[in-house]
Motif scaffolding. Structure first.
Motif, mmCIF file in Angstrom:
data_model
loop_
_atom_site.group_PDB
_atom_site.id
_atom_site.type_symbol
_atom_site.label_atom_id
_atom_site.label_comp_id
_atom_site.label_asym_id
_atom_site.label_seq_id
_atom_site.Cartn_x
_atom_site.Cartn_y
_atom_site.Cartn_z
ATOM 1 N N GLU A 64 0.817 -1.217 0.000
ATOM 2 C CA GLU A 64 0.000 0.000 0.000
ATOM 3 C C GLU A 64 0.848 1.264 0.000
ATOM 4 O OE1 GLU A 64 -2.451 -0.564 3.400
ATOM 5 O OE2 GLU A 64 -3.659 -2.158 2.447
ATOM 6 N N ILE A 65 1.953 1.259 0.754
ATOM 7 C CA ILE A 65 2.773 2.480 0.796
ATOM 8 C C ILE A 65 3.450 2.727 -0.548
ATOM 9 C CG2 ILE A 65 4.991 1.526 1.591
ATOM 10 C CD1 ILE A 65 5.218 3.992 3.444
ATOM 11 N N LEU A 66 3.669 1.660 -1.322
ATOM 12 C CA LEU A 66 4.293 1.827 -2.644
ATOM 13 C C LEU A 66 3.430 2.649 -3.590
ATOM 14 C CD1 LEU A 66 5.787 -1.743 -3.318
ATOM 15 C CD2 LEU A 66 7.035 0.342 -2.706
ATOM 16 N N SER A 67 2.133 2.691 -3.325
ATOM 17 C CA SER A 67 1.209 3.461 -4.166
ATOM 18 C C SER A 67 0.732 4.747 -3.495
ATOM 19 C CB SER A 67 -0.005 2.600 -4.524
ATOM 20 O OG SER A 67 0.378 1.430 -5.201
ATOM 21 N N SER A 68 1.322 5.076 -2.363
ATOM 22 C CA SER A 68 0.869 6.238 -1.595
ATOM 23 C C SER A 68 1.356 7.548 -2.207
ATOM 24 C CB SER A 68 1.387 6.138 -0.165
ATOM 25 O OG SER A 68 2.804 6.264 -0.136
ATOM 26 N N GLU A 69 0.768 8.637 -1.757
ATOM 27 C CA GLU A 69 1.188 9.973 -2.202
ATOM 28 C C GLU A 69 2.644 10.225 -1.828
ATOM 29 O OE1 GLU A 69 -0.078 14.668 -1.546
ATOM 30 O OE2 GLU A 69 -1.432 13.055 -0.922
ATOM 31 N N PHE A 70 3.037 9.759 -0.642
ATOM 32 C CA PHE A 70 4.424 9.907 -0.195
ATOM 33 C C PHE A 70 5.378 9.212 -1.163
ATOM 34 C CE2 PHE A 70 8.123 8.177 2.009
ATOM 35 C CZ PHE A 70 8.660 9.328 2.577
ATOM 36 N N ALA A 71 5.031 7.982 -1.557
ATOM 37 C CA ALA A 71 5.882 7.232 -2.483
ATOM 38 C C ALA A 71 5.940 7.906 -3.844
ATOM 39 C CB ALA A 71 5.374 5.800 -2.621
ATOM 40 N N CYS A 72 4.817 8.420 -4.306
ATOM 41 C CA CYS A 72 4.792 9.084 -5.619
ATOM 42 C C CYS A 72 5.721 10.291 -5.633
ATOM 43 C CB CYS A 72 3.366 9.502 -5.968
ATOM 44 S SG CYS A 72 2.286 8.107 -6.370
ATOM 45 N N ASP A 73 5.761 11.040 -4.548
ATOM 46 C CA ASP A 73 6.683 12.175 -4.455
ATOM 47 C C ASP A 73 8.133 11.694 -4.533
ATOM 48 O OD1 ASP A 73 4.623 13.979 -4.232
ATOM 49 O OD2 ASP A 73 4.679 14.057 -2.033
ATOM 50 N N ALA A 74 8.421 10.564 -3.892
ATOM 51 C CA ALA A 74 9.779 10.014 -3.920
ATOM 52 C C ALA A 74 10.151 9.542 -5.322
ATOM 53 C CB ALA A 74 9.887 8.859 -2.929
ATOM 54 N N TYR A 75 9.214 8.887 -5.999
ATOM 55 C CA TYR A 75 9.490 8.429 -7.366
ATOM 56 C C TYR A 75 9.842 9.614 -8.268
ATOM 57 C CZ TYR A 75 7.002 4.135 -5.916
ATOM 58 O OH TYR A 75 6.593 3.013 -5.256
ATOM 59 N N LYS A 76 9.075 10.682 -8.167
ATOM 60 C CA LYS A 76 9.283 11.841 -9.033
ATOM 61 C C LYS A 76 10.653 12.464 -8.839
ATOM 62 C CE LYS A 76 4.351 13.005 -9.158
ATOM 63 N NZ LYS A 76 3.309 13.946 -8.648
ATOM 64 N N LYS A 77 11.155 12.437 -7.615
ATOM 65 C CA LYS A 77 12.479 13.014 -7.329
ATOM 66 C C LYS A 77 13.587 12.253 -8.048
ATOM 67 C CE LYS A 77 11.222 14.909 -2.810
ATOM 68 N NZ LYS A 77 11.402 14.780 -1.331
ATOM 69 N N PHE A 78 13.328 11.024 -8.408
ATOM 70 C CA PHE A 78 14.327 10.219 -9.107
ATOM 71 C C PHE A 78 13.979 10.004 -10.585
ATOM 72 C CE2 PHE A 78 15.368 9.384 -4.736
ATOM 73 C CZ PHE A 78 16.755 9.300 -4.745
ATOM 74 N N GLY A 79 13.185 10.898 -11.128
ATOM 75 C CA GLY A 79 12.914 10.886 -12.553
ATOM 76 C C GLY A 79 11.985 9.798 -13.026
ATOM 77 N N LEU A 80 11.175 9.278 -12.134
ATOM 78 C CA LEU A 80 10.219 8.230 -12.500
ATOM 79 C C LEU A 80 8.851 8.843 -12.751
ATOM 80 C CD1 LEU A 80 11.410 5.733 -9.791
ATOM 81 C CD2 LEU A 80 11.414 5.213 -12.233
ATOM 82 N N GLU A 81 8.202 8.389 -13.803
ATOM 83 C CA GLU A 81 6.860 8.865 -14.147
ATOM 84 C C GLU A 81 5.836 7.955 -13.496
ATOM 85 O OE1 GLU A 81 4.025 9.431 -18.110
ATOM 86 O OE2 GLU A 81 6.167 9.011 -18.330
ATOM 87 N N ILE A 82 4.851 8.532 -12.834
ATOM 88 C CA ILE A 82 3.843 7.759 -12.122
ATOM 89 C C ILE A 82 2.830 7.175 -13.102
ATOM 90 C CG2 ILE A 82 2.178 7.776 -10.228
ATOM 91 C CD1 ILE A 82 5.093 8.542 -9.460
ATOM 92 N N VAL A 83 2.518 5.882 -12.954
ATOM 93 C CA VAL A 83 1.491 5.253 -13.800
ATOM 94 C C VAL A 83 0.423 4.569 -12.947
ATOM 95 C CG1 VAL A 83 3.033 4.920 -15.761
ATOM 96 C CG2 VAL A 83 2.832 3.111 -14.045
ATOM 97 N N ILE A 84 0.435 4.827 -11.656
ATOM 98 C CA ILE A 84 -0.530 4.218 -10.738
ATOM 99 C C ILE A 84 -1.949 4.664 -11.095
ATOM 100 C CG2 ILE A 84 -1.275 4.104 -8.305
ATOM 101 C CD1 ILE A 84 1.714 4.653 -7.603
#
Length: 237
Positions: free
Chosen positions: A217-237
């Motif tokens: 669940e935390i992998l799809s959380s808003e917190f995780a999405c912010d972390a993904y973006k900082k490393f150049g990952l595009e969200i597809v959730i």
């Protein structure tokens, strides 16, 4: 003493290197702080993780290339219900942080950069490296580039540039972003770009473990999405 067994206070997660920065730098520390559940990580390219699973290794959850997880779902190793897409990223080129930036908007500019480089670093087993090896063949410069390339088995190619073993690193953008001693010139030109989507999947044997569900669940959380973006990952959730 209760007859109900408690869930172990630790879980094991296999993961591709593409999301290592976000996981280690933010998501796992926050998860452990919130829950007190320890997370043991196993990082490898998706191709290597698949080999390990086929060899009998198991974990509680895996984050890897979406298309490669399909067969593991079909064979019953992973749960279809516990599978969800997370992020995607393209391939880019990085140089030493003190080196001058050069243009990388066209195919000709890419070929010029690769053929003028003293050494280009890429990974033999990583998805980006496998794609890049084929791209060199298509561009007709494989022999020229590979004659002085720095080809690693796995790991972060940016570290080769940081150590002075190569002057260009080719890898997924999120992996290049992990290495502090390099800077990203840019993504590959659009006509040869290759985007990869990554999903999280729960091993069938761990579907009833509430600690694994909490991590999923935390992998799809808003917190995780912010972390993904900082490393150049595009969200597809």
């Amino acid at each position: 003493m209760s007859g109900i067994a408690e869930s172990p206070k630790s879980i094991v997660v296999m993961s591709t290197l593409a999301v290592k920065g976000a996981l280690v730098g933010a998501i796992i520390p926050e998860f452990q702080r919130r829950t007190g559940i320890a997370v043991e990580m196993v990082f490898d390219p998706t191709t290597v993780l698949k080999q390990r699973i086929h060899g009998g290794e198991r974990a509680d959850l895996i984050v890897a290339i979406s298309s490669d997880l399909d067969a593991l779902v079909s064979s019953g190793v992973l749960s279809a219900e516990g599978t969800r897409p997370l992020v995607r990223t393209g391939i880019g080129i990085a140089i030493h942080r003190d080196a001058p930036i050069f243009p990388l908007r066209s195919l000709e500019q890419l070929k010029l950069a690769l053929t003028n480089a003293k050494s280009v670093a890429y990974s033999r087993t990583g998805a980006s490296g496998i794609y890049f090896a084929g791209l060199l063949e298509r561009l007709g410069i494989a022999a020229q580039v590979n004659a002085r390339a720095t080809i690693i088995e796995k790991g972060f190619t940016g570290e080769c540039v940081e150590r002075g073993q190569a002057d260009l690193a080719v890898q997924q953008l999120s992996e290049l972003a992990v290495v502090r001693g390099v800077k990203i010139v840019g993504p590959l030109p659009a006509e040869v770009q290759h985007n990869t989507t990554f999903s999280a999947a729960v091993f069938r044997s761990a579907m009833r473990n509430p600690n694994v569900q909490r991590f999923s669940e935390i992998l799809s959380s808003e917190f995780a999405c912010d972390a993904y973006k900082k490393f150049g990952l595009e969200i597809v959730i």
